[in-house]
Design a protein around this motif. Structure first.
Motif, short mmCIF file in Angstrom:
data_model
loop_
_atom_site.label_atom_id
_atom_site.label_comp_id
_atom_site.label_asym_id
_atom_site.label_seq_id
_atom_site.Cartn_x
_atom_site.Cartn_y
_atom_site.Cartn_z
N VAL A 153 0.86 -1.18 0.00
CA VAL A 153 0.00 0.00 0.00
C VAL A 153 0.89 1.23 0.00
CG1 VAL A 153 -1.80 1.26 1.23
CG2 VAL A 153 -1.80 -1.25 1.24
N ASN A 154 0.70 2.11 -0.97
CA ASN A 154 1.57 3.27 -1.09
C ASN A 154 0.77 4.52 -1.46
OD1 ASN A 154 4.57 2.22 -1.06
ND2 ASN A 154 3.44 0.79 -2.36
N LEU A 182 2.91 1.07 3.42
CA LEU A 182 2.52 -0.02 4.31
C LEU A 182 2.85 -1.32 3.60
CD1 LEU A 182 1.08 -1.07 6.88
CD2 LEU A 182 -1.07 -0.93 5.60
N ASP A 183 3.80 -2.08 4.17
CA ASP A 183 4.25 -3.27 3.45
C ASP A 183 3.18 -4.35 3.40
OD1 ASP A 183 4.34 -4.00 6.10
OD2 ASP A 183 6.33 -4.93 6.00
N SER A 184 2.41 -4.50 4.47
CA SER A 184 1.35 -5.52 4.47
C SER A 184 0.35 -5.23 5.58
CB SER A 184 1.94 -6.92 4.65
OG SER A 184 2.53 -7.06 5.94
N LEU A 185 -0.86 -5.68 5.36
CA LEU A 185 -1.92 -5.60 6.36
C LEU A 185 -2.70 -6.90 6.25
CD1 LEU A 185 -3.09 -3.69 8.50
CD2 LEU A 185 -4.71 -2.91 6.78
N THR A 186 -2.40 -7.83 7.14
CA THR A 186 -3.00 -9.15 7.07
C THR A 186 -3.63 -9.50 8.42
OG1 THR A 186 -1.07 -10.42 7.83
CG2 THR A 186 -1.14 -9.80 5.50
N SER A 187 -4.42 -10.56 8.39
CA SER A 187 -5.08 -11.01 9.61
C SER A 187 -4.16 -11.82 10.51
CB SER A 187 -6.30 -11.87 9.24
OG SER A 187 -7.18 -11.16 8.40
N SER A 188 -2.99 -12.17 10.00
CA SER A 188 -2.14 -13.09 10.76
C SER A 188 -0.77 -12.55 11.12
CB SER A 188 -1.95 -14.38 9.95
OG SER A 188 -1.38 -14.09 8.68
N ALA A 189 -0.36 -11.42 10.54
CA ALA A 189 1.00 -10.93 10.79
C ALA A 189 0.99 -9.41 10.89
CB ALA A 189 1.94 -11.38 9.66
N PRO A 190 1.93 -8.83 11.63
CA PRO A 190 1.99 -7.37 11.75
C PRO A 190 2.45 -6.72 10.45
CG PRO A 190 3.88 -8.37 12.83
CD PRO A 190 2.99 -9.50 12.42
N GLY A 191 2.04 -5.48 10.28
CA GLY A 191 2.47 -4.70 9.13
C GLY A 191 3.34 -3.55 9.57
N ARG A 192 4.18 -3.06 8.66
CA ARG A 192 5.06 -1.95 8.99
C ARG A 192 4.67 -0.73 8.15
NH1 ARG A 192 9.40 -1.58 11.91
NH2 ARG A 192 9.49 -3.86 12.11
N LEU A 193 4.44 0.38 8.85
CA LEU A 193 3.99 1.60 8.21
C LEU A 193 5.07 2.67 8.34
CD1 LEU A 193 1.68 3.44 7.02
CD2 LEU A 193 1.06 3.93 9.39
N ASN A 194 5.43 3.29 7.22
CA ASN A 194 6.39 4.40 7.21
C ASN A 194 5.72 5.60 6.54
OD1 ASN A 194 9.29 3.29 7.99
ND2 ASN A 194 8.27 1.72 6.77
N ARG A 220 -0.92 -4.35 14.13
CA ARG A 220 -1.49 -5.69 13.97
C ARG A 220 -3.00 -5.59 14.21
NH1 ARG A 220 0.65 -11.03 14.87
NH2 ARG A 220 2.60 -10.09 15.59
N LEU A 221 -3.79 -6.34 13.41
CA LEU A 221 -5.23 -6.36 13.55
C LEU A 221 -5.69 -7.68 14.16
CD1 LEU A 221 -6.28 -4.89 10.08
CD2 LEU A 221 -5.80 -3.65 12.18
N LEU A 225 -10.78 -7.30 12.44
CA LEU A 225 -10.10 -6.23 11.71
C LEU A 225 -10.05 -4.93 12.51
CD1 LEU A 225 -11.40 -6.80 8.05
CD2 LEU A 225 -9.53 -7.92 9.28
N GLN A 226 -10.03 -5.06 13.83
CA GLN A 226 -9.83 -3.91 14.71
C GLN A 226 -8.37 -3.88 15.14
OE1 GLN A 226 -12.65 -5.02 17.72
NE2 GLN A 226 -14.32 -3.85 16.80
N LEU A 227 -7.91 -2.68 15.49
CA LEU A 227 -6.51 -2.54 15.87
C LEU A 227 -6.22 -3.35 17.13
CD1 LEU A 227 -3.91 -1.06 15.09
CD2 LEU A 227 -4.55 0.74 16.70
N ARG A 228 -5.27 -4.25 17.01
CA ARG A 228 -4.89 -5.12 18.13
C ARG A 228 -3.63 -4.62 18.82
NH1 ARG A 228 -2.97 -11.41 17.24
NH2 ARG A 228 -2.02 -11.73 19.29
N GLU A 229 -2.72 -4.06 18.05
CA GLU A 229 -1.45 -3.59 18.61
C GLU A 229 -0.86 -2.52 17.71
OE1 GLU A 229 2.92 -5.48 19.90
OE2 GLU A 229 1.19 -6.79 19.52
N LEU A 230 -0.29 -1.49 18.34
CA LEU A 230 0.36 -0.40 17.62
C LEU A 230 1.54 0.07 18.42
CD1 LEU A 230 0.37 1.81 15.34
CD2 LEU A 230 -0.99 3.21 16.91
N ASN A 231 2.69 0.12 17.79
CA ASN A 231 3.86 0.70 18.45
C ASN A 231 4.78 1.31 17.41
OD1 ASN A 231 6.01 -1.45 17.75
ND2 ASN A 231 4.36 -2.66 18.67
N GLY A 232 5.43 2.40 17.82
CA GLY A 232 6.32 3.07 16.89
C GLY A 232 6.65 4.47 17.35
N VAL A 233 7.25 5.24 16.44
CA VAL A 233 7.74 6.58 16.76
C VAL A 233 7.34 7.54 15.65
CG1 VAL A 233 9.79 8.00 17.16
CG2 VAL A 233 9.70 5.67 18.05
#
Length: 323
Positions: A153-154, A182-194, A220-221, A225-233
């Motif tokens: 996703v870009n 966003l490299d990926s947004l899946t139901s099973s793995a975290p995604g990385r957003l820049n 991670r969702l 499909l609700q936000l399960r975890e978010l961390n970053g800077v």
């Protein structure tokens, strides 16, 4: 001598060709850019209470969609959105089976322009109000969780511009060079957003602050499909300032977030002035988004006038000689 029966036997290949050709012709017409722009797009715009136009459309129903030169303006209002190009790559067969499979979603050169009128409404608020909305019907029985598999996703070279009427107290905020990946947004793995952008805030035509912003998050969702975890800077660095915000040109903000869908483990906002600590805010505690309840503990340390000035630049408040 040619009998009617023999003539019909000779014509059946023609009939078969016509029967086979009609669906093909219908497919080519229905997926042509002219048909989509002339028939489908106006209907979509009417349903969305806006003037919607697309310069060119390329559609492969089972795998891809490309839109070029998109323009959206609320009916009777100023242009809200223009986009150079939108590209989607997907697998329709998976989507029909309940798996949202998108291998690419790219938006090139979007510009969002929010114009606020003297009465406080804007082209965005008036449009969203016109859309209204009806309450969703309650679900009957349990449904299988949606399987999400979205990748690549870009958003590239975006602009968000918010303006108010000229005169005392008028403000303009612009984010430019906005890039999001966003490299990926899946139901099973975290995604990385820049993300990254430059910003400029101007008030009364004489007071301004500008700089750069960037961020990197992991998210991670859950199965709903609700936000399960978010961390970053997320960081903002002012590079120039003038007028009543001239002291803000030395400031930098750093927001560190670590949260789940039910608890803020820690959110910390650090302010520095030429590299020296100039204030800090910390939040933590549990919350329930369904009940809209929270028990949040907070701590504020040494927020000075210059730090308040940078905040005030974005919320339209002059804290004056606050200590």
């Amino acid at each position: 001598m040619t009998t009617p029966s023999s003539r019909s036997h000779r014509r059946w290949p023609i009939y078969a060709a016509i029967a086979a050709g009609l669906p093909v012709a219908a497919y080519l017409i229905a997926t042509s850019s002219a048909f989509l722009r002339g028939v489908v797009v106006p209907r979509v715009g009417s349903a969305m209470q806006c003037d919607l136009s697309v310069g060119a459309i390329t559609l492969s129903p089972f795998s891809s969609l490309t839109l070029r030169d998109v323009r959206l303006a609320p009916t009777g209002g100023e242009t809200l959105l223009t986009v150079g190009e939108v590209r989607l790559r997907y697998r329709l067969s998976d989507i029909l089976r309940g798996r949202i499979a998108v291998s690419e979603a790219t938006v090139e050169g979007p510009t969002v322009t929010v114009v606020t009128a003297p009465d406080g409404t804007s082209n965005l608020s008036r449009w969203t109000a016109s859309l209204g909305g009806s309450p969703s019907a309650p679900r009957s029985g349990a449904s299988a969780p949606t399987v999400l598999d979205v990748r690549n996703v870009n958003l590239r070279n975006g602009v968000i511009r918010m303006t108010e009427p000229a005169g005392p107290g008028s403000r303009t905020l612009e984010l430019a060079g906005l890039n999001l990946a966003l490299d990926s947004l899946t139901s099973s793995a975290p995604g990385r957003l820049n993300l990254g952008a430059t910003f400029r805030m101007t008030a009364d035509g004489t007071h301004s602050v500008a700089g750069q912003a960037s961020g990197e998050f992991q998210l991670r969702l859950n199965e709903q499909l609700q936000l399960r975890e978010l961390n970053g800077v997320f960081q903002m660095n002012a590079t120039e300032a003038s007028g009543q915000w001239r002291d803000c040109g030395r400031l930098a903000l750093k927001l560190t977030a670590d949260s789940t869908g039910s608890e803020i483990r820690q959110v910390r906002l650090e302010v520095t002035d030429q590299g020296r600590p100039a204030g800090e805010i910390q939040l933590s505690g549990p919350f329930d988004p369904d009940k809209k309840e929270a028990q949040i503990a907070y701590e504020v340390k040494g927020i000075g006038r210059s730090a308040l000035g940078l905040v005030g630049a974005f919320v339209g408040v002059d804290f004056g000689a606050t200590r």
